[in-house]
Structures are given as C-alpha cells and as structure tokens.
Design a protein around this motif. Structure first.
Motif, short mmCIF file in Angstrom:
data_model
loop_
_atom_site.label_atom_id
_atom_site.label_comp_id
_atom_site.label_asym_id
_atom_site.label_seq_id
_atom_site.Cartn_x
_atom_site.Cartn_y
_atom_site.Cartn_z
N SER A 13 0.83 -1.22 0.00
CA SER A 13 0.00 0.00 0.00
C SER A 13 0.86 1.26 0.00
O SER A 13 0.49 2.26 -0.61
CB SER A 13 -0.94 0.00 1.21
N ARG A 52 4.42 -1.11 3.87
CA ARG A 52 3.08 -1.31 4.44
C ARG A 52 2.24 -2.12 3.46
O ARG A 52 2.33 -1.93 2.25
CB ARG A 52 2.41 0.03 4.72
N PRO A 65 -4.74 -3.75 3.90
CA PRO A 65 -5.42 -4.56 4.92
C PRO A 65 -6.34 -5.61 4.32
O PRO A 65 -6.68 -5.58 3.14
CB PRO A 65 -6.21 -3.51 5.71
N SER A 70 1.82 2.56 14.17
CA SER A 70 0.42 2.13 14.12
C SER A 70 -0.52 3.05 14.89
O SER A 70 -1.72 3.07 14.62
CB SER A 70 0.27 0.72 14.68
N LEU A 99 1.70 -4.01 11.83
CA LEU A 99 1.00 -2.91 11.16
C LEU A 99 -0.19 -3.44 10.37
O LEU A 99 -1.26 -2.82 10.35
CB LEU A 99 1.96 -2.16 10.23
N TYR A 100 0.00 -4.57 9.72
CA TYR A 100 -1.11 -5.15 8.95
C TYR A 100 -2.30 -5.45 9.85
O TYR A 100 -3.45 -5.13 9.51
CB TYR A 100 -0.66 -6.43 8.24
N GLU A 117 -3.95 -2.15 11.07
CA GLU A 117 -4.59 -1.42 9.97
C GLU A 117 -5.81 -2.17 9.43
O GLU A 117 -6.76 -1.55 8.96
CB GLU A 117 -3.56 -1.12 8.89
N THR A 118 -5.79 -3.49 9.50
CA THR A 118 -6.97 -4.27 9.11
C THR A 118 -8.10 -4.01 10.09
O THR A 118 -9.27 -3.84 9.69
CB THR A 118 -6.62 -5.76 9.05
N ASN A 140 -8.55 -1.32 11.88
CA ASN A 140 -9.04 0.05 11.63
C ASN A 140 -9.88 0.12 10.36
O ASN A 140 -10.87 0.85 10.29
CB ASN A 140 -7.86 1.02 11.53
N ALA A 141 -9.48 -0.65 9.33
CA ALA A 141 -10.22 -0.62 8.07
C ALA A 141 -11.61 -1.21 8.21
O ALA A 141 -12.53 -0.86 7.46
CB ALA A 141 -9.43 -1.38 7.00
#
Length: 539
Positions: free
Chosen positions: A334, A398, A401, A479, A511-512, A515-516, A518-519
């Motif tokens: 990303s 990065r 997600p 993050s 981070l993945y 961020e997943t 959060n997504a």
C-alpha cells in the motif's frame, strides 16, 4: 582518429546498467537487446532492440544488421542467463569470445558437474533427472538432504533443499517448471558458508576481481540476503578458494572473457558450487567490488569483449562494501516508507527499489522475489555492514489490509518467522493471555496492545537484523496503538493475537493487523468474525 567501438549488450535491466554506462562514457556505440527493458537502460542506449535473448538466431540477425550499418566489435552480458547466446553470436560473427560448447558447459549445471568430475575437482555428487526413473535412482544413491536445481536457470529459481525421499518428486517437478530444457540435477547437500568470486580472463590469464561472503537465508530455499566484500576468511583459506576457482575456470576452458564462481566452505575444504562464463549479478561486479577496490571490472570485461587488453586491474582502494536486501511478507504493497531516511544514512551509495505501491509481493523463495537492495561502502567491514543493515531496517513496506495471502502467511506454517519469543516468563504470560479483549464500552476509543513482562530480554533479530524490542517500539509508533499492562476498558485490547502476528511478520505483520482492524471498524460483525477466528499465541 581511431574508429568508434560498437558493443552489443544483452540484457536491459539493473545488472547491465554499469556496462551500458561505461560503454557510453568511453564514446562507444551501445546496442542493448532485451525482451524487457528498464527505462534507464533504454535512455542510455544508442540503439534498443526488444528481442527474446533465448532466440539465438534472432540475436545473430540483429547483430548482422548493426555490423552492416556501423560495424560490430563485441557482444557482452553480465548478470544474465545468456552467456550461450553471447558465445554463439560472437562465434557466428567472428568476434572475441569463448566457443559455444564452452559457454554451454558453463551454463548447464549437469554438463558443468561432469566437467568438474572429469578433472577431479571437488564438487557435489549429482544425478541428472529427466524422468521419474532418474528420480528414484538419485534417491537410492544419494544421502539426504539433497539439493534440487534446474540445469539452466540462475537466481536460485526452482532451487531447494529436500530432507526426505518422500519430498523429492515434488521438488523435482517444481524445478522442472524453471528449466527450459526440462532437466534437473539432484546433488548432495553441502554444509558450510558460501563465497562469490569474479574473474576476468585474457588469453588464458586469470585475474581475480573480488571474493565476497554471501548471506544465505530461508531454508529449504537459498535466498541471498546480501554479501560483503572483501571476504573475512583468512589468507590461507582464501588462497585455497582462489586456486580451486582458477582450476575450475581452466577445466571449463574459459580462456577469454569473464567468470563468476560460487564456492562452498565445507568441513572437508572448499568445494565448487557453480562457475559461469560471465560476471556476477547480485550487485557485486557492477557496484560492491568497484566501491571496495577502485577497479571497474565491468570495464575490463568490456575491453576483452571488443578485443582489447583488460587494462589495469590492481586494486586502488582498501575499503569494504556491503549489499543487503530488504523483503516483504506476502500481500499487496500500500505504501513504501523510510526511503529518504535510508538514503540519509552516511555511507549508503545506492538504494535499488524493485517494487511499487499496488504491487503483489511474496515471501522470497529465490533471488528474484526480493523487494530491493541497499549498498554501503566504508573504511571498515563492521562499519559497512552496520550502515547497510541500518538503512535496510529504515524501510517499511506497508501492506493493504484484509488480504488473504497476508493472513495465510501470518497464521500458517509457510515461511520463516521474523522472531521467536523464547524467554520463559514471556511464554508463560502469552499462554495465559487471551487473543483479544474487547472493550466494555459499546464503541472503542482506539487499540491497545497488552505488554509482556520482559520483551527487552529477548535477543532475536528479524530478516533485516532489526532487534525485536526496537521492532516492537517502531510498530507501536507507526500504528498509533498504545501499550497497556492490563486491558483498557475503553479500547480494543490485542493480547496473544498481536504477539502471534508480530512474532511471524515483525513490524509488517503488526501494522497489517492494526490497519486491518481500523479498516473494518465500521463493519463490526466482519471484524468480530476475523478477530475470533485467529488462533492464540504459540511459542
């Protein structure tokens, strides 16, 4: 006034750029032929030909076309599979070079091994495989583990170690897919460190142009995560290695041009891995050796290709250069962060980026699947290595997600883990820690990571030599998650789930995961399903 030299260079990628630049800087006319061409190579070249380099007759026709128009003095490659195309073209055109049969023996691993055996040079015992019957014979006569290789590919594509007989047929089938000749060798596995060597050969005189220590990772595959030049081995052992390399070059009858060798340092002494009739790829001949020695070996090889003496080859400098790769876990990129910081590290000479946002990446099983490379140069070995590692650690890829490939890696068995948590108090804490503790409030105000008691006592490093505690701190900072000793009532608290992901995927994995989450924050049912489907921490 002397006639302008005209050189045809096979390959239009990163590894051929030094040759193209040097030819142009000398005022030579550079014809670059390749199936695919980098924009930089196309811009530097005087003439570009898009052609499959395996199509020897087509390359010969292209060479004749330019000879009729401008004359043609030589054909050259470095860091490609196409030494036999160079040899056949030079032979057909009456240009300097080695015979086609010599190039073939230095390209086809089965023929190469047979030459070494004939001259009684130490090299692995092997069997050539073209059928299932051959596979059974190899399994019956070689001790496991063994190594399976396509006979005619480079970059460790299709190469892997096989530990038991039951896995051999599948490994052979996979290697066949990487062989244009549909031919594979199965050879004995040799334990030990590995060296890379380059040489130029002029009228039979061999001049060594670099001995480097290779850094091989990710068994059962053989992925080079970097090299450091010059080698750190002692002078006596280096002399043995160089002597063996020269004997291998002479056995293959490479008497004009260049040679690249891989030598294994086994408990029984040096053993030839491979010798190719070209300069090395992997940034050694074009970058790290010139940086460390002050000698442009590519320029010397170009001279030989057009019928000139190689020129002065005595090292002018006594520095160390280190190359280090950076890689990714599977997924889709990303964004790429930290390139500017890596470039600001003192002593960094080059950063080569081999991926872009939007690209699909995988965990590497060969040398073509890495995401980039960094090259440093410094007065001492320790400094050069430290600088290259520091720069590679600065780069963070990065991942997008909610990706199936990423999650299969993070929660599966394939691929090497970034870290292993081994301290007893940390393992006990993680076994007692739930994967996730959801907030008591209806809606969370963020994400918290529940700490373990003694992370600073863990000494592990990841694929880029980044220490585990430093990686954890970076993951939290990037993050936006906060750290808690106990679950926070107003936050989504990541327990052993986070530590499982972090252990497998390092900064990228952490981070993945965050961020997943959060997504999917506006999709609570989907998020809850994902969080509850993950397995708890396993030491």
């Amino acid at each position: 006034m002397s006639k302008q030299k005209v050189i045809m260079i096979l390959g239009g990628g990163i590894m051929q750029l030094p040759a193209i630049r040097i030819a142009r800087a000398r005022g030579w006319r550079a014809i670059v032929a390749a199936k695919e061409m980098s924009s930089e190579a196309a811009k530097l070249a005087d003439h570009v030909e898009y052609v499959d380099l395996r199509n020897v007759s087509r390359i010969v026709r292209v060479a004749r076309k330019y000879r009729q128009k401008y004359g043609l003095d030589g054909v050259f490659t470095a860091g490609t599979d196409f030494s036999i195309t160079v040899a056949r073209t030079a032979e057909e055109m009456g240009l300097p070079g080695i015979p086609f049969e010599t190039a073939f023996s230095a390209t086809n691993k089965a023929r190469m091994r047979a030459v070494f055996a004939k001259h009684r040079l130490p090299s692995p015992r092997f069997y050539t495989i073209t059928s299932l019957k051959d596979c059974r014979e190899a399994a019956a006569n070689l001790s496991f583990p063994v190594v399976v290789k396509p006979v005619d590919n480079m970059g460790a594509r299709g190469v892997r170690r096989v530990d038991i007989k039951e896995e051999l047929a599948a490994a052979v089938e996979e290697a066949m897919e990487h062989s244009a000749a549909a031919e594979v060798i199965v050879e004995e596995y040799l334990q030990g460190d590995e060296l890379s060597l380059d040489a130029v050969v002029y009228n039979g005189k061999i001049t060594i142009c670099g001995v480097a220590d290779r850094k091989i990772r990710f068994a059962p595959y053989f992925v080079e995560m970097g090299h450091t030049i010059p080698t750190a081995i002692d002078e006596q052992l280096a002399d043995q290695v160089v002597s063996l390399f020269k004997r291998g070059i002479r056995a293959l009858a490479i008497n004009l041009g260049a040679a690249k060798g891989d030598i294994k340092l086994t408990p029984g002494g040096p053993v030839i891995g491979e010798i190719a009739a070209r300069l090395s790829g992997g940034y050694m001949s074009g970058w790290t050796y010139p940086y460390s020695s002050g000698v442009e070996v590519t320029g010397a090889a170009l001279n030989i290709a057009v019928g000139l003496p190689p020129g002065e080859l005595r090292p002018l400098a006594g520095r160390t250069s280190a190359e280090r790769a950076f890689i990714s876990i599977p997924g889709v990129i990303s964004s790429i962060e930290g390139l500017s910081a890596a470039g600001r590290v003192q002593g960094i000479r080059n950063i080569f980026l081999r991926t872009t946002p939007g690209s699909k990446v995988i965990f590497p099983t060969n040398n073509m699947e890495k995401c980039g490379n960094i090259i440093s140069c410094a007065a001492t070995r320790s400094e050069a290595v430290e600088l290259a590692e520091k720069a590679s650690q600065s780069i963070v890829l990065r991942l997008a997600p909610d990706n199936r490939d990423t999650e299969s890696f993070l929660f599966g068995e394939e691929g090497e883990s970034a870290y292993s948590i081994i301290k007893r108090e940390n393992i006990s804490a993680l076994k007692a820690l739930p994967p996730v503790i959801e907030p008591r409030a209806e809606k969370s105000s963020g994400i918290a990571v529940i700490s373990i008691p003694a992370l600073e006592r863990e000494k592990g490093k990841d694929w880029h030599e980044l220490p585990i505690f430093e990686a954890f701190q970076r993951a939290l900072a990037m993050s936006g998650a906060c750290l808690r000793k106990e679950a926070a009532p107003d936050k989504l608290n990541l327990g052993s789930l986070f530590w499982r992901v972090f252990q497998k995927g390092g900064v990228q994995g952490a981070l993945y995961l965050i961020e997943t989450i959060n997504a999917l924050k506006d999709k609570p049912e989907q998020l809850r399903k994902i969080l509850r489907s993950k397995l708890p921490f396993q030491p």
